[in-house]
Scaffold this motif. Structure first.
Motif, PDB file in Angstrom:
ATOM      1  N   THR A 197      -6.540  -0.352   0.051  1.00  0.00           N
ATOM      2  CA  THR A 197      -6.452  -1.551   0.882  1.00  0.00           C
ATOM      3  C   THR A 197      -7.845  -1.961   1.353  1.00  0.00           C
ATOM      4  OG1 THR A 197      -4.338  -0.719   1.664  1.00  0.00           O
ATOM      5  CG2 THR A 197      -5.320  -2.529   2.910  1.00  0.00           C
TER       6      THR A 197
ATOM      7  N   GLU B 232       0.834  -1.203   0.000  1.00  0.00           N
ATOM      8  CA  GLU B 232       0.000   0.000   0.000  1.00  0.00           C
ATOM      9  C   GLU B 232       0.871   1.255   0.000  1.00  0.00           C
ATOM     10  OE1 GLU B 232      -2.601  -0.161   3.361  1.00  0.00           O
ATOM     11  OE2 GLU B 232      -1.128   0.695   4.727  1.00  0.00           O
TER      12      GLU B 232
ATOM     13  N   ASN C 261      -2.760   0.395  -4.032  1.00  0.00           N
ATOM     14  CA  ASN C 261      -2.332  -0.881  -3.482  1.00  0.00           C
ATOM     15  C   ASN C 261      -2.446  -1.958  -4.559  1.00  0.00           C
ATOM     16  OD1 ASN C 261      -1.451  -2.826  -1.746  1.00  0.00           O
ATOM     17  ND2 ASN C 261      -3.122  -2.589  -0.260  1.00  0.00           N
TER      18      ASN C 261
END
Lengths: 455, 882
Positions: free
Chosen positions: A401, A16, A38
């Protein structure tokens, strides 16, 4: 085999990256607040790539996701090179001259891009010289062509895409005396990659898309709910216009063999892509290059294989479709993601999950008492509940994420199921690709204040 | 009533000539465009122009006009009392931690009380009292300290039990309380109406008030205010007063010559409710719950409650911003924790209905103290702003002090801690202010223990040795933006973290500082003292000497190479600065002053030195790193490093010489240490700093050298009765009052500033006397430690306050320094303080309500001065021969 929540988190968060546009004197005057990105690999190594950079000689920010196939070489090259081609295409004549003069006299170059890279996003050192020379040839031609007109972003994007793909093709045809580089340019050309790139400058958002990655705008309606607006068209068999286009470009005799099993020539899912010279070069050219190429190439069955019904190349183009959108205050974010995300989630859910995540962080839906009768106790209860909701969102500090967590871990009720998440993430390498694709996501957050000020 | 007066605000210009306020332009009232013709044009000139019609501006106008200044124009960009003042919670409380703030609040309270009678304007003044709650013992200690101070000011105040709290205010939940402080005379007012009342009185006294007139900038010529540019034309004036509240910073920067007024706004929220079923009595005391970060007052039968949250929202960092002004709205999520604290404190309010959450920005300053005084760069440019959300409490007193300042040249009280000149340009960065106020606003409620420090805006000014010292365990504090070492944590030793080290008792660094002090006494220590302000003054002829002789009380016509300790006094003989001056050559002087004197001293000298191009003054603070070598072995270290004899015969005390140290040449070595211990200060051009430091440390090893910090220095200087400017000395203290007559040469053959005042004191005696107190029955391990500001009692009667304190590792006792006054037992009149009066008393020091016996001394223990250096003039001696 079972992963604990911290283990799950460390896998999810390994790649990330967040970037906040710096505040100057406490205020960010850019229409972009920042972005989260990410990646979650399924292939080993991952074939997706991502890029983000700020244009330094013109205004605006570039963000892109690239989905490679038949290896990651092409996606890697495009992720390194495409933004330079775009930036150069956008440069005014004087700046191009200045840069060329600097190179000519060995002076320091004006920096063109400010990259925002995760430590895992690498650039190949070996090829930089080669890439630079091709880029320089490009801007020299632009200088010679000097049209005198201001650069149109749409045109710049299209030119950059096409030019880079052309350079990839040429470099492979010419080859390189250095055997490593020679093999590299061939791998780049024989593998392929889709690209979905956004250029944001003030309220002008352009999305250039080649292939089946997707750009989606998250819009907050007046009632606070979230909706999704597509800013790209998928170039695949599901897109009627695209199928129509391909058919138009080839003789009627091939109509049946062009698209088979939803694939181009029965082989390729995306209908547009970088590289993939097997779908672009004539058979003669392919044979010549492979024969004169290094042994590794000759030994590779895939590269030697000529697609069936290959009569009127090229079948594939890297030319993007460009969509222009004027940002409005209700446009809160943009999601760029490779098909790995869109296969598992509907865009409406993506809009809702990201929207709620971002408002959770920023309280963008303030409570107002107005004329209602509210007691202190009721208000306290409401606020406590809101805080609890936010703290659950705070498990992720990164919107991308958070989205991946949902994409991989969602159960049938649309909530994250830890057991499912754990199973999906602990799949052995060889199995992972069967259950999920590489996922790459960039979530760009817009600055509504700044955008509002434009209106 | 409030509504009516707010409506009256629409008057565009007021005149004393009209006995009753009249709406002069009722037809234009509703339009607010600036293009509308204003009925009364601005005067072309005035003596004073005040910008800002809030509580500060009106208070200054009121007091100036009372003091006889009549030619005053007050300009307000919108309407009177319509800015922050209008939204102010209206709590007038004297429960303030700092003496000068208590005095301002006390005066304000008295002023507001009689204002309605004086002006006929209803101010809503109600004496409700206030209760400050303590949830912890430490909080109770801090309240007790305030209570001690209020009592000696004659302000009724008591520490009460939780049970008593319920009797005073039935809604309070007392389960988590350990005690409280009750100040019965604290009051509530309508701040807007107080402001209007002050404006009315000022207007009757001849002050012209113009609303809807905004100041664009102030013009300054040759360092003096000449006029004000407004959107309605120019006004020539001699004095300008910036009372623009949260816009004061911006206004200060609008002119060609910027005036730096370091303040920054933060959003501030408070809640208004509908009345309770049984409406709350308007006489119910105001409740302050600092541990819950909230205050609660009665308001129209309901409550008004706000607070100072941990995560404040700064705004207007870029200056006035329409976007931000529009988005100033209720933010309930932000207010949530405060609402929680309110309901914990008063659970009975759950069913109370909300009326409104008010968002009113307040301005905060880098050190939590308000800003007043004259600009160091533009004479006649005065400022009163940055009230840290206590504007209504300070308004009356602050306006009075500023008016006195303008009329008399200085206020009637020492206001150094509020003086604009305590700041420089270095505190004016927007980023610094933004970050610092985010710390300051929560600090309004945080527990403040001795020696707490700001954590934001740090590492701004540092010595070149910063990293070296830091790596050796230095712990840092900050003064005027400069990082200074408190002490060094030895390797392998851990101290408590910041939060846990907060204490009113013996601190965790006690032994560490003890060993540093021991090393200063027995071997040698190095203290980096680079932060001190350093000026060089030189001239082509005798101008430098002549000017300095006039400005300083000691005789500076000494042989080249001598160092003189001297005060820079004002007309009343008070210390404007206390410094050491080295005569570098016949025509040039090197002056060392306290760190926070950088702006004040510069401005004072600029104001008083003749405008002569042959006389050059330069601030060389940044050019030199200062290393203080303290201890009996300093002489050995230095002589080995310089191959020069450093003994007293060759290098007497109070001597200055350029010499080489190690490879570096041109090091200015002075035989002073600021502590009374033997040693030297090395003034090192910064590029040599690291080299010299390394050499000193290497060479010093065999003499047991170690690093030391300011805590050791403070312990050393206080046990030797050394006064420090800014802490013990101020503009209201003369050398005669602190036993420094020997630093004054009344017969130096020429006039100097303050001479007359000192002569008079010499003849008639002094009214206060700097005294040293040794605590007798104080248990260092178990008892509360003194800090400063503790009341001193003589024979059971209050005689003054301490100004600093430290534990003396040599005496193994606490030492407090402070001033003893002699108040007539009946009239309270101040009488002359004689040596006998000091010596013949039984003394007690009040630490948070507990009194400790103390022995008073007018002279330091001579046994503490181990090594007499120059026979006739020990640094800071003189007492022994009296």
């Amino acid at each position: 085999f079972y992963l604990t929540p911290p283990q799950v988190n460390s896998i999810l968060k390994a790649n990330e990256y967040s970037f906040k546009v710096p505040e100057f004197d406490g205020k960010n005057v850019s229409s972009v607040l920042g972005f989260d990105s990410n990646q979650l690999p399924a292939n080993a190594p991952i074939e997706d790539r991502r890029s983000a950079a700020t244009c330094l000689q013109t205004r605006g920010m570039l963000l892109g996701v690239f989905d490679g196939h038949a290896g990651c070489a092409c996606a890697q090259a495009v992720s390194e090179r495409l933004f330079y081609y775009i930036a150069v295409s956008l440069l005014p004549h004087e700046t191009l001259l200045e840069i060329e003069n600097a190179v000519e006299s060995g002076r320091a170059l004006l920096p063109i891009l400010q990259w925002h890279k995760h430590p895992n996003d690498y650039f190949s050192k070996e090829a930089s010289k080669l890439y630079f020379n091709s880029l320089r040839t490009y801007w020299q031609e632009l200088i010679d062509l000097n049209s005198g007109e201001t650069t149109d972003v749409r045109e710049a994007l299209i030119n950059a895409f096409k030019r880079l793909d052309n350079d990839i093709s040429l470099e492979a045809q010419v080859g390189d005396p250095n055997s490593f580089l020679n093999y590299l340019v061939l791998r780049v050309a024989f593998s392929g990659a889709t690209a979905c790139v956004a250029h944001v400058d003030g309220v002008d958002l352009h999305v250039a898309n080649t292939g089946d990655s997707r750009a989606m705008l998250g819009v907050q309606e007046e009632d606070g709910s979230w909706s999704a607006v597509n800013l790209s068209y998928d170039h695949n068999a599901q897109n009627e216009h695209e199928v129509e286009r391909v058919k138009m470009e080839h003789p009627k005799s091939e109509e049946k063999s062009l698209v088979k099993q939803d694939r181009l020539l029965g082989l390729l899912m995306p209908f547009r892509a970088f590289g993939d010279v097997k779908f672009k070069w004539s058979i003669e050219l392919q044979k010549r290059v492979i024969e004169s190429g290094p042994d590794q190439l000759n030994d590779n069955e895939y590269t030697k294989f000529i697609p069936p019904n290959y009569h009127s190349p090229p079948y594939l183009t890297a030319e993007p479709e460009v969509i222009h959108h004027k940002l409005r205050p209700q446009d809160k974010f943009l999601v760029l993601a490779t098909d790995g995300l869109w296969e598992t989630m509907h865009r409406q859910d993506v809009a809702r999950i990201v929207g709620e995540y971002l408002t959770g962080v920023h309280h963008q839906q303030p409570i107002a008492v107005g004329g209602y009768k509210v007691t202190l106790g009721q208000m306290h209860g409401l606020l406590t509940e809101r805080r609890a909701r936010i703290s659950s969102v705070f498990e992720d500090q990164n919107a991308a994420t958070h989205l991946i967590r949902h994409a991989v871990g969602n159960n049938e009720f649309g909530t994250v199921d830890h057991e499912r998440l754990s199973k999906m993430l602990s799949l052995p390498e060889e199995l992972a690709r069967m259950y999920r694709d590489d996922i790459t996501i960039i979530v760009v957050q817009f600055n509504s204040h700044v955008i509002g000020a434009y209106h | 009533a409030a509504g009516m007066f707010l409506r009256l605000l629409s008057d565009i210009q007021w005149r004393a000539a009209h006995p009753k306020w009249r709406r002069m332009t009722s037809s234009q009232r509703s339009t607010s465009t600036t293009a509308e013709p204003h009925p009364v044009s601005l005067p072309a000139q005035a003596q004073v122009v005040i910008c800002g019609g809030g509580i500060m501006g009106t208070s200054v106008a009121y007091h100036l006009s009372k003091m006889g200044w009549k030619d005053i124009v007050l300009l307000e960009q919108g309407r009177l009392a319509a800015g922050t003042t209008r939204f102010c919670a209206g709590i007038v409380s004297t429960a303030r931690p700092v003496s000068i703030e208590r005095k301002m609040a006390h005066y304000s309270n008295k002023l507001y009380q009689q204002l309605e009678q004086e002006t006929g304007v209803q101010t809503g003044y109600t004496k409700t009292g206030s209760i400050s709650l303590a949830q912890t013992q430490d909080r109770l200690i801090s309240l007790k300290r305030i209570a001690s101070s209020l009592n000696v000011m004659g302000i009724p105040c008591e520490i009460i039990s939780p049970k008593k709290v319920v009797q005073l205010h039935p809604l309070i939940n007392i389960h988590d309380l350990v005690g409280a402080m009750y100040v019965p005379e604290d009051a509530l007012v309508s701040s807007a109406n107080v402001s209007l009342a002050l404006a009315t009185a000022a207007s009757r006294n001849g002050v012209q008030i113009h609303e809807r007139t905004s100041v664009s900038h102030v013009t300054v010529q040759k360092g003096r205010v000449t006029g004000v540019e407004t959107d309605r034309g120019r006004i020539q004036c001699e004095y300008f007063v910036n009372c623009a509240g949260q816009w004061a910073y911006e206004l200060g920067h609008s002119g060609e010559e910027p005036v730096h007024i370091p303040l920054h706004a933060c959003e501030h929220f408070y809640l208004l409710t509908h009345p309770l079923k049984e409406p709350l009595s308007s006489s119910l005391p105001t409740v302050v719950d600092p541990d819950g970060r909230i205050y609660i007052r009665n308001w129209q039968g309901g409550i008004l409650s706000g607070g100072f949250e941990k995560n404040p929202k700064p705004l207007f960092t870029e200056g006035r911003n329409q976007l931000e002004i529009q988005t100033l709205q209720e933010d309930w999520d932000h207010f949530g924790p405060l609402l929680g604290a309110l309901l914990r404190r008063m659970p009975g309010l759950e069913a109370l209905q909300i009326m409104q959450l008010v968002n009113c920005p307040e301005s905060f300053t880098p050190d939590m103290r308000c800003i007043m005084g004259e600009s160091p760069t533009a004479r006649g440019y005065f400022v009163l702003a940055g009230m840290n959300s206590a504007g209504i409490s300070y308004g009356g007193g602050a306006g009075k002090y500023l008016a006195e300042w303008m009329v008399n040249g200085y206020p009637s009280e020492n206001v150094w801690s509020l003086d604009l000149k305590r700041f420089g340009t270095l505190q004016s960065s927007r980023t610094f202010l933004r970050h610092r106020v985010m710390e300051v606003m929560p600090l309004m409620c945080d527990l403040k223990v001795p020696r707490w420090d700001f954590q934001t805006g740090r590492q701004l000014r540092t010595s070149p040795l910063y990293d070296r010292l830091d790596a050796q365990g230095a712990r840092w504090m900050e003064k005027h933006g400069f990082e200074r070492v408190k002490y060094f944590v030895p390797p392998g030793k851990d101290l408590l973290d910041l939060d846990h080290s907060k204490t009113f008792y013996k601190p965790d660094w006690f032994d560490i500082v003890g060993s540093e002090v021991k090393c200063c006494k027995e071997a040698v220590c190095v203290i980096d003292m680079s932060s001190f302000t350093k000026f060089e003054i030189s001239s082509t002829g005798d101008q430098a000497l002549e000017s300095l002789q006039y400005l300083f009380s000691n005789d500076l016509d000494v042989p080249v190479g001598h160092v003189v300790h001297t005060g820079m006094l004002n007309e009343k003989g008070g210390y404007e600065n206390d410094c050491s001056i080295a005569r570098l050559s016949k025509r040039s002087f090197f002056m060392i002053s306290p760190t926070d004197q950088q702006v004040h001293c510069w401005a004072w000298l600029k104001k008083h030195l003749p405008d002569d191009s042959n006389l050059v003054m330069e601030d060389v603070t940044w050019k030199y790193t200062a290393l203080n070598l303290i201890g009996p072995r300093a002489v050995d270290v230095l002589s080995e490093l310089s191959y020069a004899p450093m003994t007293a015969e060759h290098f007497p005390s109070l001597f200055c010489k350029e010499m080489s140290v190690g490879y570096a040449n041109g090091i200015r070595v002075m035989s002073i240490t600021h502590t009374g211990e033997p040693g030297f200060v090395l003034y090192i051009p910064i590029e040599y700093a690291l080299h010299v430091y390394n050499e000193v440390m290497n060479m010093g090893q065999k003499y047991g050298i170690r690093n030391a910090g300011y805590y050791a220095l403070r312990s050393l200087r206080i046990e030797k009765f050394f006064a420090f400017w800014g802490q013990d000395l101020d503009a209201f203290t003369t050398p005669m009052e602190c036993g420094r007559e020997f630093q004054v040469k009344l017969e130096k053959g020429m006039q100097f500033v303050g001479q007359e005042a000192l002569l008079e004191q010499k003849q008639n005696g002094v009214y206060k006397r700097f005294t040293m107190f040794i605590l007798e029955d104080h248990d260092t391990d178990m008892d509360l430690w003194p800090w400063w500001g503790e009341p001193i009692f003589r024979n059971g009667r209050y005689v003054g306050k301490t100004t600093s304190s430290a534990y003396s590792y040599t005496l193994e006792r606490h030492v407090c320094l402070g001033f003893v006054h002699h108040f007539d037992e009946k009239t309270g009149e101040e009488l002359v303080v004689t040596t006998d009066f000091i010596n013949q008393g039984e003394y007690e020091i009040d630490i948070a309500g507990q009194r400790f016996q103390a022995k008073a001394k007018l002279y330091p223990f001579s046994s503490l001065f181990t090594q007499r250096r120059r026979k006739d003039e020990v640094e800071l001696s003189g007492y022994q021969r009296e």
